[in-house]
Design a protein around this motif. Structure first.
Motif, PDB file in Angstrom:
ATOM      1  N   LEU A 197      18.512  21.705  12.383  1.00 20.89           N
ATOM      2  CA  LEU A 197      18.195  23.123  12.560  1.00 20.89           C
ATOM      3  C   LEU A 197      19.296  24.025  12.045  1.00 20.89           C
ATOM      4  O   LEU A 197      20.460  23.855  12.385  1.00 20.89           O
ATOM      5  CB  LEU A 197      17.980  23.403  14.043  1.00 20.89           C
ATOM      6  N   GLU A 198      18.880  24.977  11.208  1.00 18.42           N
ATOM      7  CA  GLU A 198      19.824  25.948  10.647  1.00 18.42           C
ATOM      8  C   GLU A 198      19.448  27.328  11.181  1.00 18.42           C
ATOM      9  O   GLU A 198      18.291  27.578  11.500  1.00 18.42           O
ATOM     10  CB  GLU A 198      19.673  25.911   9.117  1.00 18.42           C
TER      11      GLU A 198
ATOM     12  N   HIS B 150      18.837  28.142  22.265  1.00 16.41           N
ATOM     13  CA  HIS B 150      18.284  27.445  21.101  1.00 16.41           C
ATOM     14  C   HIS B 150      19.381  26.602  20.496  1.00 16.41           C
ATOM     15  O   HIS B 150      20.476  27.090  20.246  1.00 16.41           O
ATOM     16  CB  HIS B 150      17.752  28.438  20.073  1.00 16.41           C
TER      17      HIS B 150
ATOM     18  N   ILE C 267      15.269  21.170  22.216  1.00 18.11           N
ATOM     19  CA  ILE C 267      15.565  22.120  21.137  1.00 18.11           C
ATOM     20  C   ILE C 267      15.769  23.520  21.708  1.00 18.11           C
ATOM     21  O   ILE C 267      16.709  24.216  21.376  1.00 18.11           O
ATOM     22  CB  ILE C 267      14.390  22.217  20.123  1.00 18.11           C
ATOM     23  N   VAL C 268      14.811  23.925  22.551  1.00 18.76           N
ATOM     24  CA  VAL C 268      14.793  25.318  22.986  1.00 18.76           C
ATOM     25  C   VAL C 268      14.452  25.429  24.477  1.00 18.76           C
ATOM     26  O   VAL C 268      13.698  24.604  25.008  1.00 18.76           O
ATOM     27  CB  VAL C 268      13.782  26.127  22.113  1.00 18.76           C
TER      28      VAL C 268
ATOM     29  N   MET D  95       8.548  33.045  23.603  1.00 17.74           N
ATOM     30  CA  MET D  95       8.433  31.860  22.742  1.00 17.74           C
ATOM     31  C   MET D  95       7.629  32.159  21.486  1.00 17.74           C
ATOM     32  O   MET D  95       8.004  31.761  20.381  1.00 17.74           O
ATOM     33  CB  MET D  95       7.728  30.732  23.523  1.00 17.74           C
TER      34      MET D  95
ATOM     35  N   LEU E 130       9.737  34.334  19.216  1.00 19.17           N
ATOM     36  CA  LEU E 130      10.858  33.546  18.692  1.00 19.17           C
ATOM     37  C   LEU E 130      10.384  32.719  17.492  1.00 19.17           C
ATOM     38  O   LEU E 130      11.053  32.653  16.456  1.00 19.17           O
ATOM     39  CB  LEU E 130      11.391  32.641  19.802  1.00 19.17           C
ATOM     40  N   LYS E 131       9.204  32.135  17.637  1.00 19.27           N
ATOM     41  CA  LYS E 131       8.644  31.274  16.589  1.00 19.27           C
ATOM     42  C   LYS E 131       8.466  31.975  15.249  1.00 19.27           C
ATOM     43  O   LYS E 131       8.576  31.346  14.203  1.00 19.27           O
ATOM     44  CB  LYS E 131       7.264  30.755  17.045  1.00 19.27           C
TER      45      LYS E 131
ATOM     46  N   PHE F 213      15.484  30.882  12.457  1.00 19.06           N
ATOM     47  CA  PHE F 213      15.816  29.459  12.556  1.00 19.06           C
ATOM     48  C   PHE F 213      14.956  28.726  11.536  1.00 19.06           C
ATOM     49  O   PHE F 213      13.810  29.135  11.281  1.00 19.06           O
ATOM     50  CB  PHE F 213      15.433  28.897  13.933  1.00 19.06           C
ATOM     51  N   TRP F 214      15.481  27.630  10.997  1.00 20.41           N
ATOM     52  CA  TRP F 214      14.694  26.794  10.078  1.00 20.41           C
ATOM     53  C   TRP F 214      14.911  25.341  10.421  1.00 20.41           C
ATOM     54  O   TRP F 214      16.030  24.905  10.649  1.00 20.41           O
ATOM     55  CB  TRP F 214      15.108  27.040   8.626  1.00 20.41           C
ATOM     56  N   LYS F 215      13.783  24.590  10.418  1.00 19.96           N
ATOM     57  CA  LYS F 215      13.844  23.163  10.737  1.00 19.96           C
ATOM     58  C   LYS F 215      13.694  22.328   9.481  1.00 19.96           C
ATOM     59  O   LYS F 215      12.746  22.523   8.707  1.00 19.96           O
ATOM     60  CB  LYS F 215      12.668  22.787  11.645  1.00 19.96           C
TER      61      LYS F 215
END
Lengths: 155, 82
Positions: free
Chosen positions: A57-58, A88, A99-100, A120, A123-124, A129-131
């Motif tokens: 996760l970045e 997170h 993860i969260v 949530m 946030l999504k 964030f990038w997976k």
């Protein structure tokens, strides 16, 4: 960049968190709230038919905190909620790892349930964030889902 | 002077996390994007395919957003956290 301190409501961290500890913090000296709603997201072992071995996760430091703070403040405007905590994790996470975390308290359950799901869902689609998925067939960045966009748009 | 940062798949495709642009004629995010795309064939390809999001000073914006010296502009793919 500003140096606002978003703690204790927001934490972006590589280390794991403990659910019981987080609940204890939400409840500590908080006799007014009768409801505590928590959500924990974990790394699944399968995604779209592929065997996942881990996730990386970045995020965008600075913007992430600002974005989450805005989402929390929107939730506070819409519902009568007490305390909020969003954690997170970033970095490499193995199958089953947390993860969260989103925790919300309120006097009565409806507000905490709704606000937790709202946070949530937003946030999504808004928090940067990038997976990257590591599978037995190589690694790849996940694509954003239209279903997540649609869900957030319903609020 | 504008600081530009890239994340995730975009950062890998460009092989670049951060750069600085000195061009007083750039006034919007869209113009900055066009300037970056003109760097090479690879950059052209990356900036014209797929959906990219942009942020100025940590706020999500669209291409019409004006930019001025000292701003931090970010480009990245749609987010996938949670």
């Amino acid at each position: 960049m500003t140096t606002e301190n978003y703690a204790p409501e927001i934490s972006i961290q590589s280390v794991d968190f403990n659910l019981a500890d987080e609940v204890a913090l939400l409840e500590k000296d908080n006799a007014i709230d009768g409801a505590v709603v928590t959500f924990t997201g974990r790394v699944r072992n399968k995604n779209e038919g592929k065997d996942v071995t881990s996730l990386t996760l970045e995020h965008y430091p600075g913007m992430t905190e600002k974005s989450l703070a805005k989402i929390i403040s929107q939730a506070k405007e819409r519902w009568r909620i007490g305390r909020v905590k969003v954690i997170h994790r970033v970095g490499k996470l193995a199958i089953g790892e947390q993860i969260v975390f989103v925790g919300v308290t309120s006097m009565h359950r409806q507000d905490a349930f709704a606000a937790n799901e709202f946070i949530m869902d937003y946030l999504k689609v808004q928090a940067p964030f990038w997976k990257k998925e590591n599978t037995n067939q190589g690694e790849q960045w996940l694509a954003a889902k239209t279903s997540d966009e649609n869900k957030a748009a319903k609020w | 002077m504008i600081k530009v940062v890239f994340f995730a798949a975009l950062r890998e495709q460009l092989n670049c996390h951060e750069l600085t642009i000195v061009n007083e004629n750039l006034t919007t995010v869209a113009e900055l994007k066009a300037e970056l795309a003109s760097k090479s064939e690879q950059w052209q390809k990356v900036f014209t395919t797929g959906s990219l999001l942009s942020a100025v000073n940590h706020n999500m914006v669209d291409g019409e957003q004006t930019i001025t010296s000292g701003d931090e502009v970010a480009f990245f793919p749609p987010v996938t956290g949670g």
